[in-house]
Design an enzyme around this catalytic site. Structure first.
Site, PDB file in Angstrom:
ATOM      1  N   GLY A  59      -0.343  -8.375 -14.926  1.00 18.10           N
ATOM      2  CA  GLY A  59      -0.977 -10.129 -14.512  1.00 18.10           C
ATOM      3  C   GLY A  59      -1.805  -9.673 -13.109  1.00 18.10           C
ATOM      4  N   LEU A  60      -2.609 -10.975 -12.961  1.00 18.81           N
ATOM      5  CA  LEU A  60      -3.904 -10.919 -11.778  1.00 18.81           C
ATOM      6  C   LEU A  60      -2.999 -11.073 -10.549  1.00 18.81           C
ATOM      7  CD1 LEU A  60      -6.055 -14.520 -12.764  1.00 18.81           C
ATOM      8  CD2 LEU A  60      -6.370 -11.721 -12.910  1.00 18.81           C
ATOM      9  N   SER A  61      -4.502  -9.501  -9.551  1.00 21.45           N
ATOM     10  CA  SER A  61      -2.986  -9.692  -8.341  1.00 21.45           C
ATOM     11  C   SER A  61      -2.601 -10.915  -8.055  1.00 21.45           C
ATOM     12  CB  SER A  61      -4.300  -9.931  -7.836  1.00 21.45           C
ATOM     13  OG  SER A  61      -3.661  -9.395  -5.988  1.00 21.45           O
ATOM     14  N   ARG A  89       0.005   3.702  -5.855  1.00 24.04           N
ATOM     15  CA  ARG A  89      -1.652   4.272  -5.295  1.00 24.04           C
ATOM     16  C   ARG A  89      -2.016   4.985  -3.758  1.00 24.04           C
ATOM     17  NH1 ARG A  89      -7.131   2.713  -8.090  1.00 24.04           N
ATOM     18  NH2 ARG A  89      -6.659   1.005 -10.451  1.00 24.04           N
ATOM     19  N   SER A 135      -2.908  -4.154 -15.005  1.00 23.70           N
ATOM     20  CA  SER A 135      -3.396  -3.540 -16.367  1.00 23.70           C
ATOM     21  C   SER A 135      -4.243  -4.454 -16.835  1.00 23.70           C
ATOM     22  CB  SER A 135      -1.585  -2.946 -16.906  1.00 23.70           C
ATOM     23  OG  SER A 135      -0.684  -3.866 -16.258  1.00 23.70           O
ATOM     24  N   SER A 188      -0.455 -12.554  -8.635  1.00 24.50           N
ATOM     25  CA  SER A 188       0.382 -13.612  -9.709  1.00 24.50           C
ATOM     26  C   SER A 188       1.894 -13.621  -9.505  1.00 24.50           C
ATOM     27  CB  SER A 188       0.050 -12.921 -11.443  1.00 24.50           C
ATOM     28  OG  SER A 188       0.529 -11.457 -10.925  1.00 24.50           O
TER      29      SER A 188
HETATM   30  N1  LIG Z   1     -11.240  -4.549  -7.332  1.00 30.73           N
HETATM   31  C1  LIG Z   1      -9.624  -4.436  -6.817  1.00 30.73           C
HETATM   32  N2  LIG Z   1      -9.120  -5.404  -8.553  1.00 30.73           N
HETATM   33  C2  LIG Z   1      -7.775  -5.538  -8.557  1.00 30.73           C
HETATM   34  N3  LIG Z   1      -6.867  -4.934  -7.933  1.00 30.73           N
HETATM   35  C3  LIG Z   1      -7.322  -4.436  -6.263  1.00 30.73           C
HETATM   36  C4  LIG Z   1      -8.799  -4.024  -6.205  1.00 30.73           C
HETATM   37  N4  LIG Z   1      -9.293  -3.422  -5.217  1.00 30.73           N
HETATM   38  C5  LIG Z   1      -7.655  -3.111  -4.263  1.00 30.73           C
HETATM   39  N5  LIG Z   1      -6.711  -3.654  -5.221  1.00 30.73           N
HETATM   40  C6  LIG Z   1      -5.853  -3.541  -4.745  1.00 30.73           C
HETATM   41  O1  LIG Z   1      -5.085  -2.844  -5.866  1.00 30.73           O
HETATM   42  C7  LIG Z   1      -3.287  -3.576  -6.914  1.00 30.73           C
HETATM   43  C8  LIG Z   1      -3.812  -2.916  -8.448  1.00 30.73           C
HETATM   44  O2  LIG Z   1      -4.082  -2.087  -8.361  1.00 30.73           O
HETATM   45  P1  LIG Z   1      -3.403  -1.522 -10.068  1.00 30.73           P
HETATM   46  O3  LIG Z   1      -3.031  -0.146 -10.047  1.00 30.73           O
HETATM   47  O4  LIG Z   1      -2.062  -2.471 -10.154  1.00 30.73           O
HETATM   48  O5  LIG Z   1      -4.186  -2.086 -10.521  1.00 30.73           O
HETATM   49  S1  LIG Z   1      -5.279  -1.416 -12.176  1.00 30.73           S
HETATM   50  O6  LIG Z   1      -3.659  -2.378 -13.310  1.00 30.73           O
HETATM   51  O7  LIG Z   1      -5.337  -0.253 -12.253  1.00 30.73           O
HETATM   52  O8  LIG Z   1      -6.173  -2.946 -12.738  1.00 30.73           O
HETATM   53  C9  LIG Z   1      -3.828  -4.961  -6.564  1.00 30.73           C
HETATM   54  O9  LIG Z   1      -2.278  -5.019  -5.753  1.00 30.73           O
HETATM   55  P2  LIG Z   1      -1.576  -6.611  -6.303  1.00 30.73           P
HETATM   56  O10 LIG Z   1      -1.940  -7.491  -5.795  1.00 30.73           O
HETATM   57  O11 LIG Z   1      -0.213  -6.669  -6.182  1.00 30.73           O
HETATM   58  O12 LIG Z   1      -1.984  -6.611  -7.068  1.00 30.73           O
HETATM   59  C10 LIG Z   1      -4.789  -5.233  -4.993  1.00 30.73           C
HETATM   60  O13 LIG Z   1      -3.788  -5.349  -3.984  1.00 30.73           O
HETATM   61  N1  LIG Z   2       7.449 -16.783  -8.122  1.00 32.62           N
HETATM   62  C1  LIG Z   2       7.354 -17.224  -7.113  1.00 32.62           C
HETATM   63  N2  LIG Z   2       7.323 -18.474  -6.368  1.00 32.62           N
HETATM   64  C2  LIG Z   2       6.377 -19.001  -5.012  1.00 32.62           C
HETATM   65  N3  LIG Z   2       5.787 -17.943  -4.774  1.00 32.62           N
HETATM   66  C3  LIG Z   2       6.040 -16.193  -5.204  1.00 32.62           C
HETATM   67  C4  LIG Z   2       6.440 -15.761  -7.066  1.00 32.62           C
HETATM   68  N4  LIG Z   2       6.236 -15.520  -6.727  1.00 32.62           N
HETATM   69  C5  LIG Z   2       5.366 -14.462  -5.739  1.00 32.62           C
HETATM   70  N5  LIG Z   2       5.093 -15.335  -5.167  1.00 32.62           N
HETATM   71  C6  LIG Z   2       4.344 -15.460  -3.940  1.00 32.62           C
HETATM   72  O1  LIG Z   2       3.027 -15.366  -4.150  1.00 32.62           O
HETATM   73  C7  LIG Z   2       2.458 -13.866  -3.643  1.00 32.62           C
HETATM   74  C8  LIG Z   2       1.856 -12.662  -4.656  1.00 32.62           C
HETATM   75  O2  LIG Z   2       2.925 -12.138  -4.870  1.00 32.62           O
HETATM   76  P1  LIG Z   2       3.299 -10.483  -5.404  1.00 32.62           P
HETATM   77  O3  LIG Z   2       4.221 -10.101  -5.733  1.00 32.62           O
HETATM   78  O4  LIG Z   2       3.069  -9.939  -4.335  1.00 32.62           O
HETATM   79  O5  LIG Z   2       1.809 -10.606  -6.709  1.00 32.62           O
HETATM   80  P2  LIG Z   2       1.381  -9.200  -7.181  1.00 32.62           P
HETATM   81  O6  LIG Z   2       2.157  -8.411  -6.887  1.00 32.62           O
HETATM   82  O7  LIG Z   2       1.026  -9.841  -9.123  1.00 32.62           O
HETATM   83  O8  LIG Z   2      -0.164  -8.847  -6.199  1.00 32.62           O
HETATM   84  C9  LIG Z   2       3.247 -13.518  -2.368  1.00 32.62           C
HETATM   85  O9  LIG Z   2       3.189 -14.025  -1.018  1.00 32.62           O
HETATM   86  C10 LIG Z   2       4.641 -13.429  -2.546  1.00 32.62           C
HETATM   87  O10 LIG Z   2       5.643 -14.415  -2.055  1.00 32.62           O
END
Ligand SMILES: Nc1ncnc2c1ncn2[C@@H]1O[C@H](COP(=O)(O)OS(=O)(=O)O)[C@@H](OP(=O)(O)O)[C@H]1O
Ligand SMILES: Nc1ncnc2c1ncn2[C@@H]1O[C@H](COP(=O)(O)OP(=O)(O)O)[C@@H](O)[C@H]1O
Length: 207
Positions: free
Chosen positions: A37-39, A70, A111, A41
């Site tokens: 899922g999205l960052s 990473r 992913s 999410s």
């Molecule tokens: N350009 C760009 N796009 C997306 N995300 C970015 C980018 N740069 C840094 N980040 C940070 O890296 C985390 C994602 O790493 P992943 O290894 O899950 O990414 S991927 O599956 O290879 O696309 C992601 O963490 P999550 O927010 O937990 O998803 C971001 O914090």
């Molecule tokens: N089910 C949920 N309901 C409300 N807030 C959430 C929930 N899951 C995560 N959050 C909040 O959303 C933000 C992103 O969550 P995180 O787990 O770090 O997402 P990701 O790993 O996809 O980047 C954090 O601040 C977290 O506390």
């Protein structure tokens, strides 16, 4: 003897204690729960909540989180399409090893590419790869923005940010899809409970 990738003259060595024996020892079956899922999410939050739920139930799990990996295994990779593909390939291989060890491996990575997730699925018997799609709208993820990365991406300080100026390909046939209900995101323990029930029904929580 075989040749694989750049390795030649390599041999597979079988050991007498295998996956079945390990699974009996810990009374569970190895599998991979792949959260995509999205960052922002909620992938990492769900991974940790599921890990805790399984721990309460006396089941061994291990989390492979994209951000964390990473810092080590994947620290030489960036966010180009090629690097993301290599990132997912490595984590898929590691997840396969954890499943072979008998653990419930929880992988949480953006992913973004379908073909990369499908390649990880193809490493295991199909039923042992449980794809969980955190189907949260971009507006919700961007509104949360816990690391301030969306803000940087919108201002052009980060290029190629998933969902902003880089693609995310939603799964077509995932095992579990998590969505908002009446505009509200389910609490993490509810989502983790749904996945744990799925694992129980599919027989992964006993040998
Ligand atoms: N350009 C760009 N796009 C997306 N995300 C970015 C980018 N740069 C840094 N980040 C940070 O890296 C985390 C994602 O790493 P992943 O290894 O899950 O990414 S991927 O599956 O290879 O696309 C992601 O963490 P999550 O927010 O937990 O998803 C971001 O914090
Ligand atoms: N089910 C949920 N309901 C409300 N807030 C959430 C929930 N899951 C995560 N959050 C909040 O959303 C933000 C992103 O969550 P995180 O787990 O770090 O997402 P990701 O790993 O996809 O980047 C954090 O601040 C977290 O506390």
């Amino acid at each position: 003897m075989s040749a694989l990738g750049n390795s030649t003259n390599i041999f597979w060595h079988e050991c007498p204690v295998g996956q079945v024996e390990r699974q009996k020892l810990i009374n569970q079956k190895g599998c991979v729960v792949w959260i995509t899922g999205l960052s922002g999410s909620g992938k990492s939050t769900l991974a940790c909540t599921l890990g805790r739920e399984l721990h309460y139930r006396g089941k061994l799990s291990y989390i492979l989180d994209g951000d964390n990996l990473r810092h080590g295994l994947n620290k030489n990779l960036g966010f180009s399409a090629e690097d993301r593909t290599e990132n997912i390939r490595r984590v898929g291989e590691v997840a396969k090893l954890f499943a072979d060890a008998g653990l419930i491996c929880i992988a949480s990575l953006i992913s973004p590419y379908r073909k990369d997730r499908d390649a990880c699925r193809a490493l295991l018997p199909d039923a042992n790869f449980i794809e969980v799609f955190m189907n949260m709208p971009l507006e919700l993820c961007e509104g949360r923005d816990p690391k301030g990365l969306y803000k940087l991406a919108r201002s052009g300080m980060i290029k190629g940010f998933t969902g902003i100026d880089d693609p995310y390909e939603a799964p077509l046939n995932c095992e579990i899809e998590i969505q908002q209900k009446n505009g509200v995101c389910p609490p993490p323990n509810e989502m983790a409970g749904e996945i744990a029930s799925f694992l129980e029904k599919r027989g992964f929580l006993q040998a």
